[in-house]
Design a protein around this motif. Sequence first.
Motif, PDB file in Angstrom:
ATOM      1  N   LYS A 193     -68.963  92.857  76.305  1.00  0.00           N
ATOM      2  CA  LYS A 193     -68.894  91.397  75.739  1.00  0.00           C
ATOM      3  C   LYS A 193     -70.347  90.776  75.517  1.00  0.00           C
ATOM      4  CE  LYS A 193     -64.888  89.959  78.016  1.00  0.00           C
ATOM      5  NZ  LYS A 193     -64.326  88.948  79.237  1.00  0.00           N
ATOM      6  N   LEU A 194     -70.728  89.898  74.639  1.00  0.00           N
ATOM      7  CA  LEU A 194     -72.099  89.555  74.334  1.00  0.00           C
ATOM      8  C   LEU A 194     -72.073  88.007  74.247  1.00  0.00           C
ATOM      9  CD1 LEU A 194     -74.985  90.201  73.266  1.00  0.00           C
ATOM     10  CD2 LEU A 194     -74.032  89.748  70.773  1.00  0.00           C
ATOM     11  N   ALA A 195     -73.149  87.573  74.932  1.00  0.00           N
ATOM     12  CA  ALA A 195     -73.390  85.978  74.976  1.00  0.00           C
ATOM     13  C   ALA A 195     -74.745  85.818  74.678  1.00  0.00           C
ATOM     14  CB  ALA A 195     -72.793  85.455  76.356  1.00  0.00           C
ATOM     15  N   VAL A 196     -74.830  84.620  73.821  1.00  0.00           N
ATOM     16  CA  VAL A 196     -76.109  84.169  73.371  1.00  0.00           C
ATOM     17  C   VAL A 196     -76.173  82.897  73.627  1.00  0.00           C
ATOM     18  CG1 VAL A 196     -77.690  84.052  71.475  1.00  0.00           C
ATOM     19  CG2 VAL A 196     -76.297  86.288  71.596  1.00  0.00           C
ATOM     20  N   LYS A 197     -77.331  82.140  74.164  1.00  0.00           N
ATOM     21  CA  LYS A 197     -77.781  80.896  74.468  1.00  0.00           C
ATOM     22  C   LYS A 197     -79.276  80.906  73.940  1.00  0.00           C
ATOM     23  CE  LYS A 197     -78.082  77.317  78.024  1.00  0.00           C
ATOM     24  NZ  LYS A 197     -77.994  76.877  79.325  1.00  0.00           N
ATOM     25  N   GLN A 198     -79.200  79.765  72.867  1.00  0.00           N
ATOM     26  CA  GLN A 198     -80.489  79.473  72.228  1.00  0.00           C
ATOM     27  C   GLN A 198     -80.379  78.049  71.819  1.00  0.00           C
ATOM     28  OE1 GLN A 198     -80.563  82.473  69.368  1.00  0.00           O
ATOM     29  NE2 GLN A 198     -79.472  81.270  67.857  1.00  0.00           N
ATOM     30  N   PRO A 199     -81.740  77.430  71.722  1.00  0.00           N
ATOM     31  CA  PRO A 199     -81.662  75.954  71.365  1.00  0.00           C
ATOM     32  C   PRO A 199     -80.690  75.475  69.928  1.00  0.00           C
ATOM     33  CG  PRO A 199     -83.903  76.652  71.973  1.00  0.00           C
ATOM     34  CD  PRO A 199     -82.900  77.836  71.739  1.00  0.00           C
ATOM     35  N   SER A 200     -80.621  76.570  68.979  1.00  0.00           N
ATOM     36  CA  SER A 200     -80.143  76.145  67.945  1.00  0.00           C
ATOM     37  C   SER A 200     -78.801  76.301  67.896  1.00  0.00           C
ATOM     38  CB  SER A 200     -80.624  76.963  66.609  1.00  0.00           C
ATOM     39  OG  SER A 200     -80.537  78.297  67.043  1.00  0.00           O
ATOM     40  N   ASP A 201     -78.194  77.341  68.463  1.00  0.00           N
ATOM     41  CA  ASP A 201     -76.772  77.773  68.575  1.00  0.00           C
ATOM     42  C   ASP A 201     -76.343  78.769  69.830  1.00  0.00           C
ATOM     43  OD1 ASP A 201     -74.032  77.727  68.095  1.00  0.00           O
ATOM     44  OD2 ASP A 201     -74.177  78.886  66.098  1.00  0.00           O
ATOM     45  N   SER A 202     -75.357  78.611  70.379  1.00  0.00           N
ATOM     46  CA  SER A 202     -74.939  79.499  71.476  1.00  0.00           C
ATOM     47  C   SER A 202     -73.383  79.946  71.303  1.00  0.00           C
ATOM     48  CB  SER A 202     -74.838  78.904  72.775  1.00  0.00           C
ATOM     49  OG  SER A 202     -76.308  78.182  72.924  1.00  0.00           O
ATOM     50  N   GLY A 203     -73.096  81.048  71.743  1.00  0.00           N
ATOM     51  CA  GLY A 203     -71.709  81.368  71.769  1.00  0.00           C
ATOM     52  C   GLY A 203     -71.355  82.780  72.407  1.00  0.00           C
ATOM     53  N   SER A 204     -70.320  83.340  72.191  1.00  0.00           N
ATOM     54  CA  SER A 204     -70.042  84.514  72.757  1.00  0.00           C
ATOM     55  C   SER A 204     -69.148  85.593  71.751  1.00  0.00           C
ATOM     56  CB  SER A 204     -69.263  84.430  74.264  1.00  0.00           C
ATOM     57  OG  SER A 204     -68.115  83.807  73.971  1.00  0.00           O
ATOM     58  N   ALA A 205     -69.090  86.480  71.926  1.00  0.00           N
ATOM     59  CA  ALA A 205     -68.418  87.531  71.184  1.00  0.00           C
ATOM     60  C   ALA A 205     -67.988  88.562  72.006  1.00  0.00           C
ATOM     61  CB  ALA A 205     -69.346  88.150  69.947  1.00  0.00           C
ATOM     62  N   LEU A 206     -66.899  89.402  71.291  1.00  0.00           N
ATOM     63  CA  LEU A 206     -66.419  90.825  72.015  1.00  0.00           C
ATOM     64  C   LEU A 206     -67.472  91.795  71.259  1.00  0.00           C
ATOM     65  CD1 LEU A 206     -62.608  90.641  72.236  1.00  0.00           C
ATOM     66  CD2 LEU A 206     -64.212  90.509  74.101  1.00  0.00           C
ATOM     67  N   ILE A 207     -67.664  92.865  71.916  1.00  0.00           N
ATOM     68  CA  ILE A 207     -68.238  93.895  71.273  1.00  0.00           C
ATOM     69  C   ILE A 207     -67.114  94.893  71.387  1.00  0.00           C
ATOM     70  CG2 ILE A 207     -70.035  96.134  71.381  1.00  0.00           C
ATOM     71  CD1 ILE A 207     -71.533  93.955  73.308  1.00  0.00           C
ATOM     72  N   ASN A 208     -66.438  94.644  70.158  1.00  0.00           N
ATOM     73  CA  ASN A 208     -65.126  95.761  69.903  1.00  0.00           C
ATOM     74  C   ASN A 208     -65.953  97.283  69.924  1.00  0.00           C
ATOM     75  OD1 ASN A 208     -64.802  93.290  67.583  1.00  0.00           O
ATOM     76  ND2 ASN A 208     -63.178  93.713  69.277  1.00  0.00           N
ATOM     77  N   GLN A 209     -67.053  97.707  69.243  1.00  0.00           N
ATOM     78  CA  GLN A 209     -67.731  98.961  69.624  1.00  0.00           C
ATOM     79  C   GLN A 209     -69.022  98.809  68.841  1.00  0.00           C
ATOM     80  OE1 GLN A 209     -65.604 102.039  67.423  1.00  0.00           O
ATOM     81  NE2 GLN A 209     -66.457 101.602  65.525  1.00  0.00           N
ATOM     82  N   TRP A 210     -69.627  99.656  69.732  1.00  0.00           N
ATOM     83  CA  TRP A 210     -71.044  99.858  69.356  1.00  0.00           C
ATOM     84  C   TRP A 210     -71.258 101.589  69.517  1.00  0.00           C
ATOM     85  CZ3 TRP A 210     -76.026  97.055  71.624  1.00  0.00           C
ATOM     86  CH2 TRP A 210     -77.154  97.378  70.978  1.00  0.00           C
ATOM     87  N   VAL A 211     -71.491 101.901  68.075  1.00  0.00           N
ATOM     88  CA  VAL A 211     -71.486 103.434  67.931  1.00  0.00           C
ATOM     89  C   VAL A 211     -73.140 103.711  67.689  1.00  0.00           C
ATOM     90  CG1 VAL A 211     -70.834 105.406  66.726  1.00  0.00           C
ATOM     91  CG2 VAL A 211     -69.142 103.698  67.413  1.00  0.00           C
TER      92      VAL A 211
END
Length: 217
Positions: free
Chosen positions: A64-82
Amino acid sequence: MFFSTLTKVRLRRAALMLLLATLSGCSTITLEPLPAGLTDQPPASWTDTVRQRQNLDHWKLTGKLAVKQPSDSGSALINQWVQHNEDYDLTLSSAFLGMGRTRLKGSPDFIELTLADGERYQSSEPDELVLAATGWRLPLNQLTWWVRGLTAPDGDYRLLFNSTGELVAIRQSGWHIQYDRWYSASPELPALPARITATKGEKRVRMAITDWQPLKP
C-alpha cells in the motif's frame, strides 16, 4: 612602480586570505545532533548487507502507498511493483483519487503512464508526469533504492542505526526516510523494508509492503 607592485602584493594577499577562509568554511560540515539511542556508525556487517541488497536488482513487491502533501493527499494499492535493474513496472489502483488502475512503466529518464481508460502519456520527466496525472509528487528514482534499504546513487546521505545495528533512517536529498519494520522473505535474502515513511518538509510518503519476491534476470 613601487606603489603598483605593493598594490599587487596586497591584492594577492587578500585573495589568498579569502581562498583560505573559503576552504576553511568548506571543510567544516555542520551535522544535526543524533537522536537519542542512535548512531551514524554502521555495524561491521553493513558492507555485506549493502552488497546483498544491491544484488537484489530483479524483484517484485505488493503493498500500500499513502501520500500526504499540501496540494493533495490520498492512498493507493500497489498491485505490483516489478523492478529489473533500473527499469520499473508499477501498477497502482485508487478509488479515492478516482484514477482507477494506473500503470507507471519506465526508467530514471523516461516514463510511460497508462490510465484506467487506456489513455497513455510519455515523458522524460517521470516525477513531473506523475504529479500532473495523480497530483502526487513521488521521488520515483530514489524510491527504487530506498525501498530496498539502500541510499540512492545521487546526493549526499547520512545513515542512522539503532543499538542492535539495524538501519533506522536514511537522510538524503532533503528527505528523511524512516524504516519502521523489516521483512524477512527467506534465509537466502537480507532483511528488506516492510514499512517506510519518507518525509520532506510538508510532503510525506508512506509504504507498507506485504510481500517481497526475488525474480530471475
